[in-house]
Structure formats: structure tokens, C-alpha cells
Design an enzyme around this catalytic site. Structure first.
Site, PDB file in Angstrom:
ATOM      1  NE  ARG A 128     -29.031   5.266  -2.187  1.00  0.00           N
ATOM      2  CZ  ARG A 128     -29.881   4.837  -1.263  1.00  0.00           C
ATOM      3  NH1 ARG A 128     -29.486   4.738  -0.006  1.00  0.00           N
ATOM      4  NH2 ARG A 128     -31.109   4.522  -1.589  1.00  0.00           N
ATOM      5  CE  LYS A 150     -13.146   4.150 -19.226  1.00  0.00           C
ATOM      6  NZ  LYS A 150     -12.956   3.479 -20.524  1.00  0.00           N
ATOM      7  CD  GLU A 192      -4.221  -2.349 -21.771  1.00  0.00           C
ATOM      8  OE1 GLU A 192      -4.209  -1.265 -22.381  1.00  0.00           O
ATOM      9  OE2 GLU A 192      -5.229  -3.115 -21.758  1.00  0.00           O
ATOM     10  CE  LYS A 236      -6.295   4.421 -17.060  1.00  0.00           C
ATOM     11  NZ  LYS A 236      -7.018   3.208 -17.261  1.00  0.00           N
ATOM     12  CD  GLU A 246     -13.929   6.404 -22.641  1.00  0.00           C
ATOM     13  OE1 GLU A 246     -13.644   5.803 -21.588  1.00  0.00           O
ATOM     14  OE2 GLU A 246     -14.198   5.838 -23.699  1.00  0.00           O
ATOM     15  NE  ARG A 250     -10.553   6.949 -18.568  1.00  0.00           N
ATOM     16  CZ  ARG A 250     -10.811   6.697 -17.292  1.00  0.00           C
ATOM     17  NH1 ARG A 250     -11.293   7.642 -16.531  1.00  0.00           N
ATOM     18  NH2 ARG A 250     -10.582   5.508 -16.789  1.00  0.00           N
ATOM     19  CG  ASN A 254     -11.376   3.064 -25.090  1.00  0.00           C
ATOM     20  OD1 ASN A 254     -11.325   2.115 -24.320  1.00  0.00           O
ATOM     21  ND2 ASN A 254     -12.108   4.135 -24.865  1.00  0.00           N
ATOM     22  CG  HIS A 257      -8.876  -1.282 -25.564  1.00  0.00           C
ATOM     23  ND1 HIS A 257      -7.579  -0.851 -25.707  1.00  0.00           N
ATOM     24  CD2 HIS A 257      -8.924  -1.867 -24.340  1.00  0.00           C
ATOM     25  CE1 HIS A 257      -6.890  -1.143 -24.620  1.00  0.00           C
ATOM     26  NE2 HIS A 257      -7.680  -1.768 -23.767  1.00  0.00           N
ATOM     27  CG  HIS A 261     -12.952  -4.231 -25.517  1.00  0.00           C
ATOM     28  ND1 HIS A 261     -13.376  -3.026 -25.024  1.00  0.00           N
ATOM     29  CD2 HIS A 261     -12.176  -4.781 -24.543  1.00  0.00           C
ATOM     30  CE1 HIS A 261     -12.872  -2.836 -23.821  1.00  0.00           C
ATOM     31  NE2 HIS A 261     -12.135  -3.886 -23.503  1.00  0.00           N
ATOM     32  CG  HIS A 276      -7.726  -6.790 -21.705  1.00  0.00           C
ATOM     33  ND1 HIS A 276      -8.912  -6.445 -22.311  1.00  0.00           N
ATOM     34  CD2 HIS A 276      -7.053  -5.621 -21.496  1.00  0.00           C
ATOM     35  CE1 HIS A 276      -8.962  -5.127 -22.445  1.00  0.00           C
ATOM     36  NE2 HIS A 276      -7.845  -4.611 -21.959  1.00  0.00           N
TER      37      HIS A 276
END
Ligand SMILES: NC(=O)c1ccc[n+]([C@@H]2O[C@H](COP(=O)([O-])OP(=O)(O)OC[C@H]3O[C@@H](n4cnc5c(N)ncnc54)[C@H](O)[C@@H]3O)[C@@H](O)[C@H]2O)c1
Ligand SMILES: [Zn+2]
Length: 374
Positions: A128, A150, A192, A236, A246, A250, A254, A257, A261, A276
């Protein structure tokens, strides 16, 4: 040079690891240290990490008043996005089990975004949740992936489909690790940095535009990287502090992306996967083209994005035959409200966001626009 960004729940330290990390660890009451690395970071970064952090000594506690230096257990992952899967998580959890990792253990993710996302996810779910530290070793992870909590893995070819939000206990960014990074990966990370500059730092954008051959080794003076990393991390950090989950701003991270992506996922299945950042660079051009008539000065923005990106990345045509599949991938995108495919792009002022709703036709047109740049 040591700069600390306070993100509330944790801090991002930028500078030589040997200053910040041993002192930070001495303040903690942890039982074990478990280092997650991949084959490349184990070879290129682990020796430097151990040299800079030795001896790893935790804080005395009532249970262990005279703690002895910790001997790190380590795990070795096969490098690459292809291995950012639940199958790799299972192997890592098995190694955690073998090392008898308890709730007071500290996991250190020493690597790029794949190690950070996957190692963080495994730590956040182990018993956990155990504490973890991100020690990013790629430019992309230093400036982006390691910050913001994330975590996750790809599932059935969909990027980051399974994951959680969980903050690290700390992030340590040491630009020394960049010295062994292959040039293609360094360029990938610059996407980025360019993204952050476009989102919120006009001075950083001007610096990138005026720097010829940003990735040449002789330009990589530690002071230069320290400056670029801090400027990029500041953007950031501001965004994730304002919107950790998000719900709004936020989404702006992206930028590039939504298209990127999907294109990355497509190329992942070919013999020529994109890094990436290469996909994000392509995506920023496509999305800026889509936004050119919507955001103030949109045409000028598009020209600057193309300039900044084409100074760093080779043109990578996207086959027309892949467009339908790319559109289908975009419909899987997590940012979509109901059935609409949405993309967040920078507005007219720093930290302003504009959300676009995309159609299949518009995406086809922007990919054609990109292909014609070649
Ligand atoms: N969590 C987030 O917010 C976030 C943000 C952006 C990207 N990401 C994720 O990050 C991943 C991409 O990260 P990446 O570009 O760092 O890829 P990566 O982790 O695959 O690293 C790239 C390559 O460089 C090697 N490498 C790493 N550091 C090295 C060093 N110092 N010297 C020599 N080789 C080294 C790695 O072994 C790998 O082969 C993607 O999975 C992406 O989804 C996550
Ligand atoms: Zn990214």
C-alpha cells in the site's frame, strides 16, 4: 550550485547529489534502500550514485539507535518503453518480495522516465505504498517525468493507461548524469524543455532559439545545464502545484502529447520506435498548427515552434496509412471528456491555456501539414 524547489509535499533538489542526498537521508528513518535501475543506468549511473552517496546512513530511531550504513538492494530492468508494462512490474514486485522490503523501506528510482514511472508505481503500490525518491538520469526525466507524482505503465499498447498519482519523498536532479546520455536521448529531453519554455518562460524560449547546437557536448557546461534545468523545472513545478490532479491547468503539460502520444504508440509497434520527446516535438507542431487561428498570434507561435523543434529534431514522416490508427489511439486519450478528443495548447500569455476539440479530419490535416515540412 544547489537550488531547491519547494513543492509543498516534497522538494526538488538541483545540483550535485553529494551535497543534498546524504544529508537528506540521514534525517530519515528508513530500514532499507532499494535501488531500481535499468541495464544502462546500472552501468553508467549506479557507480556514480553510490560514490556520491556513500555511506548511505539513515537517521537513528528508537528501534535502531545506531544505524549501520545501508547496503542497497538493487533491481535491474531491461531498458526501454517496450518494457514499461505490468509484466515488468511483476518482476520488480517479486524482487521487492525477495529483498523482504518492508513499509519503512526507501525505493530509489535511478533512471529515465521509464524507471521513474514504473519504479514509482511499484513503490506506490507495494504494501500500500513505500516512500520513493526520484533520481532522474535523462534530461526528459530531470525536467519533466520525475516531477509531479504521476506514475504508471502502458497497457495493451496504450501509454500510461494504468497508474496512480503519488508524490515522491524527494527528487534529486544531478546534471552530471547527463554526461553519459546518448545524444538522441538528450535531444528527446529538449522537447519537454521547449514545451515548458512555450508554456511559461519566454526567456528560456529565447535562449533555446539563440543557442546553436544546444546538445553539443562542449555546450554542456554544468552551469548552463543548471540554468536550463532550473528554468524548465520552475515551469513544471508551478503548474503541478496549482493543479496536482490534472483538473485544469495541468492539462497544459500535455501540450504536444495528444497527437504525440498517439504517434509514439504507433511507432512503438514498428521497427523504428520514436523517443518520447521526438513524438512530443512532432505533436507540438501539429497542435500548434491546429491552434494557429484560435490563439492570439497563432501563426507566429507556429513558426517559432517549427523553428525551435526543427533546430533539434530530424523530420519523421508519418505514413498516411497510419492516420486512422493514430486517430483511434487519440480517442483513448485520458484527457477526453465524453466522446470529444481534446488537446491543451498554450494561450497568448505565459501559463494561459486554450483547449481545442479535435476531429479526425483536423488531425489528418495537421499530420499532412507536418509531413509536408520534410
Ligand atoms: N510521469 C510523468 O509525468 C512523465 C512525464 C513525461 C514523460 N514520462 C514518461 O517518461 C518516459 C520517457 O522517459 P525517458 O525519455 O527518460 O526514457 P527512458 O527511461 O527509456 O531512458 C532513455 C534511455 O536512456 C538510457 N539512460 C538513462 N539515463 C542514462 C544515462 N545517464 N546514461 C546513459 N544512458 C541512460 C535508458 O536506459 C534508456 O535506454 C515515457 O515512458 C513517458 O511516458 C512521464
Ligand atoms: Zn512528455
Amino acid at each position: 550550485m544547489h537550488t531547491v524547489f519547494d513543492l509543498g509535499a516534497y522538494a526538488v533538489h538541483v545540483g550535485d547529489l553529494s551535497f543534498g542526498f546524504p544529508a537528506w537521508l540521514r534525517e530519515r528513518d528508513c530500514s532499507q534502500v532499494f535501488v531500481v535501475a535499468d541495464e544502462n543506468t546500472a552501468r553508467h549511473c549506479l557507480p556514480l550514485f553510490l560514490e556520491k552517496t556513500a555511506p548511505l546512513t539513515p537517521h537513528p530511531s528508537p528501534l535502531t539507535p545506531h544505524p549501520s550504513p545501508l547496503t542497497p538492494h538493487s533491481s535491474l530492468l531491461t531498458p526501454g518503453e517496450r518494457h514499461k508494462t505490468l509484466a515488468t512490474c511483476e518482476r520488480l514486485w517479486q524482487q521487492m518480495l525477495d529483498a523482504r522490503l518492508d513499509r519503512r523501506a526507501l525505493v530509489i528510482n535511478l533512471g529515465g522516465g521509464v524507471v521513474g514511472d514504473l519504479g514509482g508505481f511499484c513503490a506506490a503500490t507495494w504494501k500500500r505504498g513505500v516512500d520513493f525518491v526520484q533520481v532522474p538520469t535523462t534530461l526528459l526525466a530531470m525536467t519533466d517525468a520525475a516531477i509531479g507524482g504521476k506514475l504508471g505503465v502502458d497497457f495493451q499498447g496504450v501509454k500510461n493507461a494504468v497508474g496512480v498519482f503519488q508524490n515522491p519523498a524527494a527528487v534529486f536532479v544531478d546534471p552530471h548524469f547527463l554526461q553519459t546520455l546518448p545524444e538522441r536521448e538528450l535531444r528527446s529531453g529538449l522537447a519537454e524543455v521547449i514545451k515548458h519554455a512555450l508554456i511559461g518562460d519566454p526567456d528560456l524560449l529565447a535562449l533555446i532559439e539563440s543557442s546553436q547546437n544546444l546538445v553539443q557536448r562542449e555546450a554542456m557546461l554544468p552551469a548552463f545545464w543548471h540554468h536550463v534545468l532550473c528554468a524548465s523545472i520552475a515551469v513544471k513545478a508551478r503548474v503541478v502545484m496549482e493543479d496536482p490532479r490534472e483538473q485544469g491547468l495541468r492539462m497544459l503539460l500535455n501540450y504536444g502529447h495528444t497527437v504525440g502520444h498517439a504517434v509514439e504508440s504507433y511507432f512503438l509497434k514498428t521497427p523504428f520506435p520514436l523517443a518520447h520527446g521526438e513524438a512530443v516535438a512532432l505533436g507540438m507542431i501539429c497542435e500548434s498548427w491546429l491552434a494557429r487561428t484560435v490563439v492570439p498570434n497563432g501563426h507566429n507561435r507556429l513558426a517559432r515552434v517549427i523553428g525551435a523543434v526543427s533546430g533539434t529534431f530530424l523530420h519523421q514522416p508519418v505514413p498516411e496509412a497510419a492516420f486512422a490508427e493514430i486517430w483511434a489511439m487519440m480517442q483513448q486519450d485520458k484527457k477526453n471528456a465524453a466522446a470529444a478528443v481534446r488537446a491543451a495548447v498554450p494561450g497568448g500569455e505565459p501559463f494561459e491555456m486554450q483547449v481545442l476539440e479535435l476531429t479526425e479530419g483536423a488531425v489528418t490535416d495537421c499530420l499532412r501539414f507536418y509531413n509536408d515540412l520534410g
